[in-house]
Design a protein around this motif. Structure first.
Motif, PDB file in Angstrom:
ATOM      1  N   VAL A   8     -39.734   5.165  45.867  1.00  0.00           N
ATOM      2  CA  VAL A   8     -40.640   5.870  44.953  1.00  0.00           C
ATOM      3  C   VAL A   8     -40.748   5.199  43.590  1.00  0.00           C
ATOM      4  O   VAL A   8     -41.753   5.373  42.893  1.00  0.00           O
ATOM      5  N   MET A   9     -39.737   4.421  43.179  1.00  0.00           N
ATOM      6  CA  MET A   9     -39.750   3.852  41.834  1.00  0.00           C
ATOM      7  C   MET A   9     -40.794   2.750  41.668  1.00  0.00           C
ATOM      8  O   MET A   9     -41.180   2.446  40.539  1.00  0.00           O
ATOM      9  N   TYR A  10     -41.267   2.151  42.748  1.00  0.00           N
ATOM     10  CA  TYR A  10     -42.324   1.146  42.600  1.00  0.00           C
ATOM     11  C   TYR A  10     -43.579   1.801  42.017  1.00  0.00           C
ATOM     12  O   TYR A  10     -44.153   1.319  41.034  1.00  0.00           O
ATOM     13  N   GLU A  11     -43.996   2.895  42.633  1.00  0.00           N
ATOM     14  CA  GLU A  11     -45.199   3.577  42.146  1.00  0.00           C
ATOM     15  C   GLU A  11     -44.959   4.233  40.798  1.00  0.00           C
ATOM     16  O   GLU A  11     -45.805   4.151  39.899  1.00  0.00           O
ATOM     17  N   MET A  12     -43.813   4.881  40.627  1.00  0.00           N
ATOM     18  CA  MET A  12     -43.544   5.571  39.370  1.00  0.00           C
ATOM     19  C   MET A  12     -43.517   4.594  38.197  1.00  0.00           C
ATOM     20  O   MET A  12     -44.138   4.829  37.149  1.00  0.00           O
ATOM     21  N   SER A  13     -42.823   3.463  38.361  1.00  0.00           N
ATOM     22  CA  SER A  13     -42.742   2.489  37.276  1.00  0.00           C
ATOM     23  C   SER A  13     -44.099   1.857  37.003  1.00  0.00           C
ATOM     24  O   SER A  13     -44.444   1.569  35.850  1.00  0.00           O
ATOM     25  N   ALA A  14     -44.880   1.631  38.064  1.00  0.00           N
ATOM     26  CA  ALA A  14     -46.222   1.088  37.865  1.00  0.00           C
ATOM     27  C   ALA A  14     -47.061   2.041  37.011  1.00  0.00           C
ATOM     28  O   ALA A  14     -47.685   1.627  36.025  1.00  0.00           O
ATOM     29  N   ARG A  15     -47.053   3.308  37.354  1.00  0.00           N
ATOM     30  CA  ARG A  15     -47.860   4.284  36.613  1.00  0.00           C
ATOM     31  C   ARG A  15     -47.407   4.383  35.160  1.00  0.00           C
ATOM     32  O   ARG A  15     -48.231   4.454  34.244  1.00  0.00           O
ATOM     33  N   LEU A  16     -46.108   4.378  34.937  1.00  0.00           N
ATOM     34  CA  LEU A  16     -45.594   4.512  33.572  1.00  0.00           C
ATOM     35  C   LEU A  16     -45.886   3.271  32.732  1.00  0.00           C
ATOM     36  O   LEU A  16     -45.872   3.346  31.500  1.00  0.00           O
ATOM     37  N   ASN A  17     -46.152   2.140  33.370  1.00  0.00           N
ATOM     38  CA  ASN A  17     -46.482   0.916  32.640  1.00  0.00           C
ATOM     39  C   ASN A  17     -47.983   0.630  32.620  1.00  0.00           C
ATOM     40  O   ASN A  17     -48.403  -0.445  32.192  1.00  0.00           O
ATOM     41  N   GLY A  18     -48.795   1.580  33.079  1.00  0.00           N
ATOM     42  CA  GLY A  18     -50.234   1.385  33.049  1.00  0.00           C
ATOM     43  C   GLY A  18     -50.746   0.406  34.075  1.00  0.00           C
ATOM     44  O   GLY A  18     -51.834  -0.164  33.912  1.00  0.00           O
ATOM     45  N   VAL A  19     -49.989   0.204  35.140  1.00  0.00           N
ATOM     46  CA  VAL A  19     -50.388  -0.694  36.219  1.00  0.00           C
ATOM     47  C   VAL A  19     -50.915   0.153  37.381  1.00  0.00           C
ATOM     48  O   VAL A  19     -50.280   1.136  37.774  1.00  0.00           O
ATOM     49  N   ARG A  20     -52.048  -0.207  37.926  1.00  0.00           N
ATOM     50  CA  ARG A  20     -52.604   0.542  39.058  1.00  0.00           C
ATOM     51  C   ARG A  20     -51.784   0.247  40.313  1.00  0.00           C
ATOM     52  O   ARG A  20     -51.514  -0.916  40.632  1.00  0.00           O
ATOM     53  N   PHE A  21     -51.390   1.299  40.997  1.00  0.00           N
ATOM     54  CA  PHE A  21     -50.563   1.136  42.194  1.00  0.00           C
ATOM     55  C   PHE A  21     -51.411   1.336  43.435  1.00  0.00           C
ATOM     56  O   PHE A  21     -52.187   2.288  43.537  1.00  0.00           O
ATOM     57  N   VAL A  22     -51.247   0.425  44.393  1.00  0.00           N
ATOM     58  CA  VAL A  22     -51.918   0.517  45.690  1.00  0.00           C
ATOM     59  C   VAL A  22     -50.857   0.590  46.767  1.00  0.00           C
ATOM     60  O   VAL A  22     -50.025  -0.325  46.893  1.00  0.00           O
ATOM     61  N   GLY A  23     -50.853   1.670  47.525  1.00  0.00           N
ATOM     62  CA  GLY A  23     -49.928   1.821  48.639  1.00  0.00           C
ATOM     63  C   GLY A  23     -50.622   1.563  49.965  1.00  0.00           C
ATOM     64  O   GLY A  23     -51.742   2.046  50.183  1.00  0.00           O
ATOM     65  N   VAL A  24     -49.991   0.802  50.833  1.00  0.00           N
ATOM     66  CA  VAL A  24     -50.563   0.468  52.139  1.00  0.00           C
ATOM     67  C   VAL A  24     -49.726   1.155  53.214  1.00  0.00           C
ATOM     68  O   VAL A  24     -48.539   0.836  53.375  1.00  0.00           O
ATOM     69  N   PRO A  25     -50.304   2.116  53.951  1.00  0.00           N
ATOM     70  CA  PRO A  25     -49.508   2.849  54.947  1.00  0.00           C
ATOM     71  C   PRO A  25     -48.924   1.936  56.025  1.00  0.00           C
ATOM     72  O   PRO A  25     -49.574   0.970  56.466  1.00  0.00           O
ATOM     73  N   LEU A  26     -47.708   2.252  56.417  1.00  0.00           N
ATOM     74  CA  LEU A  26     -47.067   1.554  57.526  1.00  0.00           C
ATOM     75  C   LEU A  26     -47.719   1.940  58.847  1.00  0.00           C
ATOM     76  O   LEU A  26     -48.491   2.907  58.926  1.00  0.00           O
ATOM     77  N   ALA A  27     -47.401   1.207  59.892  1.00  0.00           N
ATOM     78  CA  ALA A  27     -47.797   1.604  61.238  1.00  0.00           C
ATOM     79  C   ALA A  27     -47.006   2.842  61.650  1.00  0.00           C
ATOM     80  O   ALA A  27     -46.020   3.219  61.003  1.00  0.00           O
ATOM     81  N   ALA A  28     -47.421   3.473  62.727  1.00  0.00           N
ATOM     82  CA  ALA A  28     -46.778   4.723  63.156  1.00  0.00           C
ATOM     83  C   ALA A  28     -45.301   4.539  63.469  1.00  0.00           C
ATOM     84  O   ALA A  28     -44.509   5.477  63.319  1.00  0.00           O
ATOM     85  N   ASN A  29     -44.912   3.332  63.900  1.00  0.00           N
ATOM     86  CA  ASN A  29     -43.505   3.057  64.213  1.00  0.00           C
ATOM     87  C   ASN A  29     -42.728   2.529  63.005  1.00  0.00           C
ATOM     88  O   ASN A  29     -41.615   2.026  63.144  1.00  0.00           O
ATOM     89  N   PHE A  30     -43.344   2.636  61.817  1.00  0.00           N
ATOM     90  CA  PHE A  30     -42.748   2.225  60.540  1.00  0.00           C
ATOM     91  C   PHE A  30     -42.679   0.714  60.355  1.00  0.00           C
ATOM     92  O   PHE A  30     -42.048   0.236  59.412  1.00  0.00           O
ATOM     93  N   SER A  31     -43.322  -0.050  61.208  1.00  0.00           N
ATOM     94  CA  SER A  31     -43.423  -1.487  60.966  1.00  0.00           C
ATOM     95  C   SER A  31     -44.531  -1.737  59.954  1.00  0.00           C
ATOM     96  O   SER A  31     -45.373  -0.874  59.687  1.00  0.00           O
ATOM     97  N   LEU A  32     -44.542  -2.932  59.371  1.00  0.00           N
ATOM     98  CA  LEU A  32     -45.616  -3.294  58.458  1.00  0.00           C
ATOM     99  C   LEU A  32     -46.942  -3.358  59.210  1.00  0.00           C
ATOM    100  O   LEU A  32     -47.005  -3.919  60.320  1.00  0.00           O
ATOM    101  N   ASN A  33     -47.973  -2.798  58.615  1.00  0.00           N
ATOM    102  CA  ASN A  33     -49.322  -2.969  59.143  1.00  0.00           C
ATOM    103  C   ASN A  33     -49.871  -4.234  58.505  1.00  0.00           C
ATOM    104  O   ASN A  33     -50.508  -4.199  57.451  1.00  0.00           O
ATOM    105  N   LEU A  34     -49.577  -5.374  59.129  1.00  0.00           N
ATOM    106  CA  LEU A  34     -49.886  -6.655  58.507  1.00  0.00           C
ATOM    107  C   LEU A  34     -51.381  -6.843  58.223  1.00  0.00           C
ATOM    108  O   LEU A  34     -51.737  -7.269  57.116  1.00  0.00           O
ATOM    109  N   PRO A  35     -52.274  -6.523  59.151  1.00  0.00           N
ATOM    110  CA  PRO A  35     -53.702  -6.669  58.819  1.00  0.00           C
ATOM    111  C   PRO A  35     -54.102  -5.847  57.600  1.00  0.00           C
ATOM    112  O   PRO A  35     -54.858  -6.336  56.744  1.00  0.00           O
ATOM    113  N   ALA A  36     -53.593  -4.616  57.518  1.00  0.00           N
ATOM    114  CA  ALA A  36     -53.926  -3.770  56.367  1.00  0.00           C
ATOM    115  C   ALA A  36     -53.336  -4.339  55.079  1.00  0.00           C
ATOM    116  O   ALA A  36     -53.973  -4.297  54.016  1.00  0.00           O
TER     117      ALA A  36
END
Length: 342
Positions: free
Chosen positions: A100-128
């Motif tokens: 959670v600290m990636y997004e929280m620290s980004a917001r507190l520093n005025g940086v726009r945060f983009v989250g990319v959902p994982l695949a259903a099995n929690f692996s990286l969704n590489l194309p996304a």
């Protein structure tokens, strides 16, 4: 926003915060106490922190030529990286669910945060991930390795593709390295844009709050410019130096926790309605029929865990169980067995 919540753990078996549950042996504690009595509390720390940086590099596998930067836990290092990169329009990107600290620290520093959902099995969704990198051109990408709260390691080839596609920095957060025993640290020389971040917290020293980050000298030099002076106190520095001299004690504890993780995982797999997910960390993400009800049931039995089911849709019904001592895990297994049979 709300302040970071930390529940009162008084009187509970504390399995909610991924801490090492083992205390230090009494003789070692006595030696540490003596070492700390020699610390000059009336003086500021030596600002270079040279001794502890050299010890960290020598003991924990930092490659030669890659300088180390220290933080008050890795949380401060995340904040400083984002602070340094926070020009107008800057973007930080990370897979979700994640720390959670990636997004929280980004917001507190005025940086726009983009989250990319994982695949259903929690692996990286590489194309996304690659599409998001191409679209948003992030200044910083955070990759937790292994991930919190899912506990899994991403594919090494997936990470390499992300690194090669990244227009900016890639921070690989290896907070749980003592339990994963896989690392990108030895690949720093190959990738100038990669930083590896770790902490001593999960190794068994959560109370002293010491994180460290290694990478190319030209990057570390820039981040040092935004680091507050004396951000690591003299007691933390002395305790870290002492424990790095006795690293075998902490390594043995980590080995025991890895063994207990296997035992706990196998026990969870035998319970009706319970689905544990393989973990390379010191916790196990576990899906149960009623996360809120089971958390309440564990709390009634004197065990504190983390209900992460509301953090992200992919985590629906999930609890995060920290691996404890053998005795604590026995209590946890017995309590979960009762709940599964109810």
């Amino acid at each position: 926003m709300s302040a970071y919540p930390v529940p009162d753990a008084s009187g509970f078996i504390k399995l909610d915060a991924m801490e090492n549950p083992f205390d230090l042996p009494a003789p070692l504690k006595a030696q540490l106490a003596q070492r700390l009595t020699d610390v000059l509390l009336n003086r500021y720390p030596v600002p270079s922190y040279r001794a502890v940086k050299e010890a960290l590099s020598a003991k924990l596998g930092v490659p030669e030529g890659c300088p180390v930067m220290l933080g008050n836990g890795s949380d401060e290092l995340i904040h400083l990286v984002l602070q340094a990169c926070a020009k107008p329009g800057a973007v930080a990107l990370a897979p979700l669910p994640g720390f959670v600290m990636y997004e929280m620290s980004a917001r507190l520093n005025g940086v726009r945060f983009v989250g990319v959902p994982l695949a259903a099995n929690f692996s990286l969704n590489l194309p996304a991930m690659l599409m998001a990198i191409a679209e948003h051109k992030p200044a910083v990408i955070f990759i937790a390795y292994p991930n919190n709260p899912t506990g899994n390691l991403w594919s090494d080839s997936d990470i390499e593709q992300i690194v090669r596609a990244a227009p900016g920095l890639v921070v690989i957060d290896e907070a749980y390295h003592p339990f994963a025993q896989q690392s990108w640290m030895n690949r720093l020389a190959q990738f100038d844009k990669v930083l590896v971040m770790r902490t001593l917290s999960k190794l068994g020293l959560a109370g002293i709050r010491l994180g460290y980050m290694a990478g190319s000298a030209r990057w570390i030099e820039q981040f040092e410019k935004v680091r507050p002076p004396y951000n690591v106190n003299v007691l933390t520095e002395a305790a870290a130096l002492f424990m790095l001299e006795h690293l075998e004690v902490l390594d043995a504890q980590a080995a025991q926790l890895r063994s207990e993780r296997t035992r706990l995982f196998d026990a969870l797999r035998q319970m009706k309605g319970v689905t544990p997910h393989p973990s390379a960390a010191n916790f196990i993400l576990t899906r149960v029929p009623d996360a809120a009800g089971w958390m309440a049931g564990l709390k009634a039995r004197g065990i504190l865990i983390k209900n992460v089911s509301g953090m992200h849709p992919l985590l629906s019904g999930c609890l995060r169980l920290t691996v404890g001592t053998p005795q604590e895990n026995d209590r946890l297994i017995a309590a979960l067995t009762e709940l599964a049979k109810a």
